[in-house]
Scaffold this active site. Structure first.
Site, short mmCIF file in Angstrom:
data_model
loop_
_atom_site.label_atom_id
_atom_site.label_comp_id
_atom_site.label_asym_id
_atom_site.label_seq_id
_atom_site.Cartn_x
_atom_site.Cartn_y
_atom_site.Cartn_z
CG HIS A 108 -2.11 -0.88 1.10
ND1 HIS A 108 -2.07 -2.22 1.45
CD2 HIS A 108 -3.37 -0.66 0.64
CE1 HIS A 108 -3.25 -2.77 1.22
NE2 HIS A 108 -4.05 -1.85 0.73
CE LYS A 133 -3.80 -0.38 4.66
NZ LYS A 133 -5.10 0.23 5.00
#
Length: 251
Positions: free
Chosen positions: A143, A147
């Protein structure tokens, strides 16, 4: 025509869903709710959820956990089916979600992508064949650098799906840096990568003797989550009270 209320309409996902709905002849947004009313969305926007008196078939919520209590109270009172996409709920809120589902249909899923939820089913079939034959199971998720949580909720959902297929005989390993031992046959490894602007990549790896099978899912934009939410709302409209998830939508 399914009529929707979009809670969090002026946030990023609210705007993504508003755009998707404009191109979908089977659904329309009849009202939006947001703490700020600073856009012309083509539908009325209420800054106070309890001031919204527009008739609808379902609500999609992409907002903040801070707003979820009022969302649940509103939907329970209006008997309005709810697609709950907001994450990071507290344990108390999760209890409230369950209580609300006794009064109205509520759909909640770790990932709203139709692709991911199809993958959840496919890997169960694979695990029953491959893990039973001695293949090791690993999950690698990637990600963007902003995040905060790791591993992702989707990676955990994938691990849970594998474990369910194997009658919950496996345990999870999230960090091998302090482990100096042979891999256990009954473990599912979950690794997280963070960097750049990666929207979301998930690989489920079955590693066996002399061969490897990998199931991969790449999200190229957040619209995949919006598409799933819209399909979920179509599914949920008119459904009786109860808890639902995306497996019900694709099943």
């Amino acid at each position: 025509m399914v009529k929707l209320i979009m809670h969090g309409c002026n946030g990023h996902m609210g705007q993504v869903i508003s755009g998707l709905v404009k191109d979908d002849p089977d659904v329309e947004i009849v009202a939006g709710i947001d703490v700020v009313d600073n856009r012309d969305n083509g539908y009325p926007v209420f800054t106070d959820i309890f001031a919204c008196d527009v008739e609808a078939d379902a609500m999609i919520d992409f907002s903040s956990f801070k707003a979820v209590d009022n969302v649940l109270t509103y939907c329970a009172g209006k008997k309005l089916p709810l697609v709950l996409c907001t994450t990071g709920l507290t344990e108390e809120q999760l209890k409230q979600v369950k209580e609300t589902s006794s009064k109205v249909a509520v759909l909640r899923s770790a990932n709203m992508s139709l692709g991911i939820n199809t993958l959840l089913k496919l890997i169960q079939d694979a695990a029953k064949v491959l893990a039973t034959a001695g293949f090791d199971m690993e999950i690698v998720e990637k990600h963007h650098k902003l995040k905060c949580d790791a591993p992702s909720g989707t990676a955990l959902a994938l691990a849970d799906s594998l474990n369910e297929a194997m009658d919950h005989q496996y345990h999870y390993v999230f960090d091998r840096s302090q482990r100096h031992e042979k891999r256990d046959a009954k473990e599912i490894g979950v690794s997280a990568v963070r960097g750049g602007t990666i929207v979301g990549d998930h690989d489920v790896i079955f590693a066996g003797p002399d061969e490897v099978i990998t199931f991969s899912h790449q999200a190229y934009s957040k619209s995949v989550f919006g598409k799933g939410a819209v399909e979920a709302a179509k599914f949920l409209a008119g459904k009786p009270a109860g808890m639902y998830d995306m497996s019900d939508v694709i099943g």
